[in-house]
Enzyme design. Structure first.
Site, PDB file in Angstrom:
ATOM      1  N   LYS A  75      33.281  21.066  19.046  1.00  0.00           N
ATOM      2  CA  LYS A  75      32.765  22.132  19.907  1.00  0.00           C
ATOM      3  C   LYS A  75      31.597  21.710  20.780  1.00  0.00           C
ATOM      4  O   LYS A  75      30.671  21.051  20.321  1.00  0.00           O
ATOM      5  CB  LYS A  75      32.329  23.323  19.039  1.00  0.00           C
ATOM      6  CG  LYS A  75      33.482  23.989  18.308  1.00  0.00           C
ATOM      7  CD  LYS A  75      32.999  25.211  17.541  1.00  0.00           C
ATOM      8  CE  LYS A  75      34.162  25.941  16.880  1.00  0.00           C
ATOM      9  NZ  LYS A  75      33.710  27.159  16.171  1.00  0.00           N
ATOM     10  N   ARG A 106      24.110   5.611   0.702  1.00  0.00           N
ATOM     11  CA  ARG A 106      22.675   5.875   0.769  1.00  0.00           C
ATOM     12  C   ARG A 106      21.904   5.108  -0.298  1.00  0.00           C
ATOM     13  O   ARG A 106      20.756   4.707  -0.076  1.00  0.00           O
ATOM     14  CB  ARG A 106      22.415   7.379   0.659  1.00  0.00           C
ATOM     15  CG  ARG A 106      22.740   8.106   1.956  1.00  0.00           C
ATOM     16  CD  ARG A 106      22.460   9.586   1.903  1.00  0.00           C
ATOM     17  NE  ARG A 106      22.550  10.161   3.248  1.00  0.00           N
ATOM     18  CZ  ARG A 106      22.569  11.459   3.517  1.00  0.00           C
ATOM     19  NH1 ARG A 106      22.506  12.339   2.518  1.00  0.00           N
ATOM     20  NH2 ARG A 106      22.653  11.890   4.752  1.00  0.00           N
ATOM     21  N   GLY A 117      21.934  15.276  10.351  1.00  0.00           N
ATOM     22  CA  GLY A 117      21.092  16.147  11.163  1.00  0.00           C
ATOM     23  C   GLY A 117      19.957  15.425  11.852  1.00  0.00           C
ATOM     24  O   GLY A 117      19.647  15.695  13.021  1.00  0.00           O
ATOM     25  N   GLY A 128      28.255  12.146  10.241  1.00  0.00           N
ATOM     26  CA  GLY A 128      29.219  12.007   9.158  1.00  0.00           C
ATOM     27  C   GLY A 128      30.615  11.633   9.599  1.00  0.00           C
ATOM     28  O   GLY A 128      31.206  10.662   9.107  1.00  0.00           O
TER      29      GLY A 128
END
Length: 397
Positions: free
Chosen positions: A198, A37, A378, A355
């Protein structure tokens, strides 16, 4: 064509520029363990400084919840920032008030400063008007280079954009342009690869993608839920059996949207979830009662690679298998390298994010060849889900 202003549209010389970045980097024993970053924001910092702006960096770090927590001070990130910039960076031990004003007041054109963690103030996450006013009074211009925080409607990601002239930094610009070309107005055919554990965490993502892509490749533990929904035995594999109806509904929605869902046809199975566990290849129609599906098999890999060769755009979020444990990284590695090669050959626009995805692509030594790899977690996921990101919307205001 962008719908927001960039550094090309403003004269920054002599201006006090609030540059919102994301310095929420991983640390261990006082050292930054992954400087990705920091590396991403260097072009914007250097361009502003070289053009004679007073560059003041603002970022959150950790989750101090409105309290001053020494372990979450940005002072700890300062040495790594200076090392990568190869420039001296002043530091203010608050992002508002006298400490911030003193440091900013002492700057000359081309100087760089870092202000303390914005989340030391409750007003940051509350998007509080009084806090926004307190921050804004020290600046002439707002440059947002923190796409990874753009899904948060916080004071220094959205609120400040209503108080100051607001533009996108180079990292934000590159991210938005990559995403625009990947899903908003892509070259077709478009493939999306969605993996991970999931289905429940990616329902909105799958629902949005079936309406936008030509091929939706489902991998990871998610694929097991779809296989089970089709009546196939998955043994002791990770599987959300209670979401069988949901999986079937997604398959129907894809069919109606003329989107081809691609599921594994064979799998690498083992009876232990550990590196180098004894494993073998089976058809997905012949998974044993004690088997765990830990990766896709060679026929599945070949099928995805063949389809990918026909596509012009790829969006990738999530690995095919338990890529952290060899040999269950083979599916992810193989497809990643094929995507990288097609990108290098100019045949494919490839955009990836999340990630696990970034880690998997780097492990496959393929990430550098992708058209764009997002460091946003996110925010990248919410954009793929078709949601409006407050930090991006604020720039278009």
């Amino acid at each position: 064509m962008t719908s927001f202003r960039t550094l090309d549209d403003v004269d920054v010389k002599g201006k006090r520029v609030l540059l919102r970045v994301d310095l929420n980097v991983p640390m261990e024993d006082g050292r930054v363990t992954d400087a990705t970053r920091i590396e991403r924001i260097l072009p914007t910092i250097n361009e502003l400084a070289d053009k004679g702006a007073k560059v003041i960096l603002l970022s959150h770090f950790g989750r101090p919840k409105g309290q001053r927590v020494e372990s979450e001070s940005l002072r700890h990130v300062l040495p790594a920032l200076e090392q990568h910039l190869k420039r001296k960076v002043a530091f203010a031990d608050d992002c508002v008030g006298a400490p911030a004003a003193a440091v900013i007041g002492a700057m000359t054109d081309g100087d760089i400063a870092l202000l303390e963690n914005t989340r030391f103030h409750k007003g940051e996450e509350k998007n509080d008007t009084a806090f926004i006013d307190e921050v804004a009074q020290n600046f002439d211009l707002f440059v947002n280079d923190a796409f990874s925080a753009a899904h948060r409607a916080h004071a220094t990601t959205t609120g400040i954009a209503a108080k100051l002239p607001a533009i996108a930094g180079r990292t934000m610009q590159a991210e938005l342009e990559a995403l625009e070309s990947a899903l908003t107005s892509p070259a077709r055919p478009v493939m999306a690869i969605v993996g991970g554990a999931k289905v429940s965490t990616k329902l909105e993502l799958l629902g949005n993608l079936v309406a936008k892509v030509d091929y939706l490749v489902i991998g990871g533990g998610m694929a097991n839920t779809f296989l089970a929904a089709q009546g196939k035995a998955v043994g002791k594999s990770l599987c959300e059996h209670d979401l069988a109806d949901t999986a079937r509904a997604i398959l129907e929605k894809a069919k109606a949207a003329n989107c081809t869902i691609v599921l594994p046809v064979d799998a690498t199975v083992a009876q232990k979830f550990e590196a180098h566990a004894p494993s073998h290849i089976v058809s997905v129609d012949h998974v044993g009662a004690d088997d765990m599906i830990l990766d896709v098999g060679p026929k599945s890999i070949a099928h995805v690679e063949a389809l990918l060769a026909q596509c012009k755009t790829l969006v990738w979020n999530g690995p095919f298998g338990a890529f952290e444990l060899p040999p269950f990284d083979e599916g992810t590695n193989a497809v990643a390298r094929t995507a990288a090669r097609l990108t290098t050959e100019g045949k494919l626009l490839s955009v990836a994010g999340g990630g696990d995805t970034v880690a998997a692509l780097n492990q496959a030594h393929a990430g550098q060849e992708f058209s764009y790899v997002s460091t946003a977690g996110g925010a990248f996921l919410e954009w793929l889900e078709g949601k409006t990101l407050p930090g991006v919307a604020a720039l278009k205001g």
